[in-house]
Motif scaffolding. Sequence first.
Motif, short mmCIF file in Angstrom:
data_model
loop_
_atom_site.label_atom_id
_atom_site.label_comp_id
_atom_site.label_asym_id
_atom_site.label_seq_id
_atom_site.Cartn_x
_atom_site.Cartn_y
_atom_site.Cartn_z
N THR A 160 38.95 -72.83 122.96
CA THR A 160 39.58 -72.39 124.20
C THR A 160 39.46 -73.53 125.21
O THR A 160 38.34 -74.02 125.45
CB THR A 160 38.89 -71.14 124.77
OG1 THR A 160 38.95 -70.09 123.79
CG2 THR A 160 39.58 -70.66 126.04
N ILE B 212 44.82 -72.66 126.47
CA ILE B 212 45.06 -72.89 125.03
C ILE B 212 44.01 -72.17 124.20
O ILE B 212 42.81 -72.24 124.49
CB ILE B 212 45.01 -74.40 124.70
CG1 ILE B 212 45.92 -75.21 125.64
CG2 ILE B 212 45.37 -74.63 123.24
CD1 ILE B 212 47.38 -74.86 125.59
N HIS B 213 44.48 -71.49 123.16
CA HIS B 213 43.59 -70.93 122.14
C HIS B 213 43.93 -71.63 120.83
O HIS B 213 45.08 -71.61 120.38
CB HIS B 213 43.79 -69.41 122.03
CG HIS B 213 43.44 -68.69 123.30
ND1 HIS B 213 42.14 -68.48 123.71
CD2 HIS B 213 44.23 -68.17 124.26
CE1 HIS B 213 42.15 -67.85 124.85
NE2 HIS B 213 43.40 -67.65 125.22
N ASN B 214 42.93 -72.27 120.25
CA ASN B 214 43.12 -73.12 119.09
C ASN B 214 42.25 -72.59 117.96
O ASN B 214 41.02 -72.53 118.08
CB ASN B 214 42.71 -74.56 119.47
CG ASN B 214 42.99 -75.58 118.40
OD1 ASN B 214 43.05 -75.25 117.23
ND2 ASN B 214 43.12 -76.83 118.80
N SER B 215 42.87 -72.24 116.84
CA SER B 215 42.13 -71.70 115.70
C SER B 215 41.33 -72.77 114.97
O SER B 215 40.49 -72.46 114.13
CB SER B 215 43.09 -71.05 114.70
OG SER B 215 43.84 -72.06 114.02
N LYS C 10 46.67 -73.33 114.04
CA LYS C 10 47.37 -72.34 114.87
C LYS C 10 46.97 -72.54 116.33
O LYS C 10 45.80 -72.43 116.68
CB LYS C 10 47.03 -70.93 114.41
CG LYS C 10 47.81 -69.85 115.18
CD LYS C 10 47.51 -68.47 114.65
CE LYS C 10 48.30 -67.37 115.30
NZ LYS C 10 48.62 -67.48 116.67
N ILE C 11 47.97 -72.83 117.16
CA ILE C 11 47.76 -73.07 118.59
C ILE C 11 48.54 -72.01 119.38
O ILE C 11 49.74 -71.85 119.17
CB ILE C 11 48.26 -74.47 119.01
CG1 ILE C 11 47.67 -75.57 118.12
CG2 ILE C 11 47.99 -74.74 120.48
CD1 ILE C 11 46.21 -75.78 118.27
N ASP C 12 47.86 -71.32 120.28
CA ASP C 12 48.51 -70.36 121.17
C ASP C 12 48.47 -70.95 122.58
O ASP C 12 47.38 -71.16 123.13
CB ASP C 12 47.79 -69.02 121.12
CG ASP C 12 48.40 -68.02 122.09
OD1 ASP C 12 49.64 -67.99 122.24
OD2 ASP C 12 47.63 -67.27 122.72
N VAL C 13 49.64 -71.23 123.15
CA VAL C 13 49.76 -71.81 124.48
C VAL C 13 50.16 -70.70 125.45
O VAL C 13 51.28 -70.21 125.40
CB VAL C 13 50.80 -72.95 124.49
CG1 VAL C 13 50.93 -73.54 125.89
CG2 VAL C 13 50.43 -74.03 123.47
N ASP C 14 49.24 -70.32 126.33
CA ASP C 14 49.50 -69.26 127.30
C ASP C 14 49.99 -69.89 128.61
O ASP C 14 49.21 -70.26 129.47
CB ASP C 14 48.22 -68.45 127.53
CG ASP C 14 48.42 -67.31 128.53
OD1 ASP C 14 49.56 -67.14 129.03
OD2 ASP C 14 47.44 -66.61 128.81
N HIS D 173 46.30 -81.72 120.17
CA HIS D 173 45.48 -80.52 120.06
C HIS D 173 44.45 -80.59 118.94
O HIS D 173 44.08 -79.57 118.36
CB HIS D 173 46.37 -79.28 119.90
CG HIS D 173 47.11 -78.95 121.14
ND1 HIS D 173 46.55 -78.23 122.18
CD2 HIS D 173 48.37 -79.25 121.54
CE1 HIS D 173 47.44 -78.09 123.15
NE2 HIS D 173 48.55 -78.70 122.79
#
Length: 195
Positions: free
Chosen positions: A81, A98-101, A105-109, A182
């Motif tokens: 995070t 950012i949430h990075n597995s 897998k990257i989740d950009v909020d 990332h």
Amino acid sequence: MENVRQWDWPSSPVGYLRDVVTAEAPRLETRFRACWTKEALHIRYECQDDHIVATMTSRDDSLYEEDVVEVFIDPFGGGTTYYEFEISPRGVLFDALIHNSLQGKIDVDRSWTANGFQAKVTPGTEEGWLIYEAEIPFADLEDVGVPEPGTVWHWNVFRIDDDREGVRHYSAWSPTGKVNFHISQQFKELVFVKE
């Protein structure tokens, strides 16, 4: 490791960006410094620039598709995070959580907003240079608080620059080995010091 001193640009250490893949000197030089107050982290980029590509005008536009400077800040450690901040040569801002597995897998909020994040971009004293000065308030970083002297965060500093032929050049303070910013395992320590 990078020591970030309380508000003191002249004595702040200078960092230099390298090619993100090869770690060689990039086509154009990028220097940066950081310091802090009790309210905010301040970052100054000094960028040699012979061709500016910056057409976007709205906050959270996809600035990374054009010329941009960036910083990723991980106050939590672990690289899963972190916050992403970007500034275009026009002074347009982008911020995201950012949430990075760590497995690709990257989740950009983009709905996350640092309300006090601000920056200005001005010509440098040398021809062909741009100066970016960013202020990132600690109050905007949820559940983080104001760092004390000795606090250690993790971070990385980046730049994307298009040349006149349309070739994109990617640079980083801590090169990732790929055209991918990332890779948070490559973040370095940011140590808050009082001097």
